[in-house]
Design an enzyme around this catalytic site. Structure first.
Site, mmCIF file in Angstrom:
data_model
loop_
_atom_site.group_PDB
_atom_site.id
_atom_site.type_symbol
_atom_site.label_atom_id
_atom_site.label_comp_id
_atom_site.label_asym_id
_atom_site.label_seq_id
_atom_site.Cartn_x
_atom_site.Cartn_y
_atom_site.Cartn_z
ATOM 1 N N SER A 96 0.850 -1.189 0.000
ATOM 2 C CA SER A 96 0.000 0.000 0.000
ATOM 3 C C SER A 96 0.882 1.233 0.000
ATOM 4 O O SER A 96 1.682 1.419 0.920
ATOM 5 C CB SER A 96 -0.913 0.020 1.228
ATOM 6 O OG SER A 96 -1.590 1.259 1.333
ATOM 7 N N SER A 98 -0.009 4.399 0.463
ATOM 8 C CA SER A 98 -0.388 5.281 1.567
ATOM 9 C C SER A 98 -0.202 4.634 2.926
ATOM 10 O O SER A 98 0.056 5.314 3.923
ATOM 11 C CB SER A 98 -1.850 5.709 1.426
ATOM 12 O OG SER A 98 -2.709 4.592 1.639
ATOM 13 N N GLY A 99 -0.365 3.305 2.991
ATOM 14 C CA GLY A 99 -0.321 2.617 4.269
ATOM 15 C C GLY A 99 -1.560 2.839 5.106
ATOM 16 O O GLY A 99 -1.596 2.513 6.289
ATOM 17 N N GLU A 162 4.080 2.490 -7.482
ATOM 18 C CA GLU A 162 3.779 1.186 -8.091
ATOM 19 C C GLU A 162 4.887 0.747 -9.047
ATOM 20 O O GLU A 162 5.272 -0.422 -9.064
ATOM 21 C CB GLU A 162 2.439 1.232 -8.826
ATOM 22 C CG GLU A 162 1.251 1.317 -7.889
ATOM 23 C CD GLU A 162 0.424 2.564 -8.105
ATOM 24 O OE1 GLU A 162 0.433 3.120 -9.217
ATOM 25 O OE2 GLU A 162 -0.249 2.989 -7.149
#
Length: 195
Positions: A96, A98-99, A162
């Site tokens: 992810s 953003s986390g 990504e």
């Protein structure tokens, strides 16, 4: 709005791809070598590997799962109908940028409670997702870091994360192939043939 004069496009494919490659190179230059080594050792010692991620991060995670399967690891994508249960001795890899993606955080929390090793790959190592991690791998491509501040990236939102994540995970695969002496002919036997 439409392009009215295609011959007047200022950028070429070479300069555009060079921009993207330079951005990925900049991000990967900030990767921590010790995290890379710990990640490879953790993969090698896990009974089963599970991957999760949403949206484009999920697509990168799925690609990694397929490559792990090709080199003879037991790997599953969370949410698929054939995915077995996770247990102690297994590993969850959660991707992810953003986390903070709620479903990814929830899955990481479940895996942690079930005594699996949790590896988080994120641009934000101090995020909520990293609270569940036994190992956090930072892909330093967040909107708030110096990549954006220096206006190095021209790409949309987390695209750079990504791209760099995919290259990083391919480097993990290549390292494992070399360390385990995997042969092309053996990997091809595990490549999908119903396509």
């Amino acid at each position: 709005m439409k392009i009215t004069d295609p011959d007047n496009i200022e950028s070429s494919i070479k300069s555009t791809t060079k921009t993207i490659i330079n951005e990925i190179d900049y991000v990967l230059d900030g990767i921590k070598e010790d995290e890379f080594k710990k990640f490879i050792a953790a993969i090698d010692s896990s009974k089963n590997i599970f991957v999760t991620g949403q949206g484009r991060s999920g697509l990168v995670a799925r690609t990694f799962a397929m490559r792990l399967t090709h080199i003879e690891f037991s790997c599953h994508v969370v949410g698929e109908t054939t995915t077995p249960n996770i247990d102690e001795g297994d590993m969850l890899i959660a991707c992810s940028s953003s986390g903070t993606t709620s479903i990814t955080c929830h899955i990481a929390g479940l895996a942690k409670r079930l005594n699996a090793l949790v590896v988080v790959i994120t641009a934000h190592p101090d995020s909520e997702l990293s609270k569940y991690a036994d190992l956090t791998i930072e892909i330093p491509a967040s909107d708030s870091d110096q990549v954006i501040q220096s206006q190095l990236t021209a790409q949309f939102r987390s695209t750079l994360f990504e791209q760099a994540c995919l290259v990083y995970l391919d480097a993990v695969i290549l390292s494992l192939v070399r360390l385990l002496n995997r042969e092309e002919v053996e990997m091809m036997k595990r490549h999908a043939n119903l396509e």
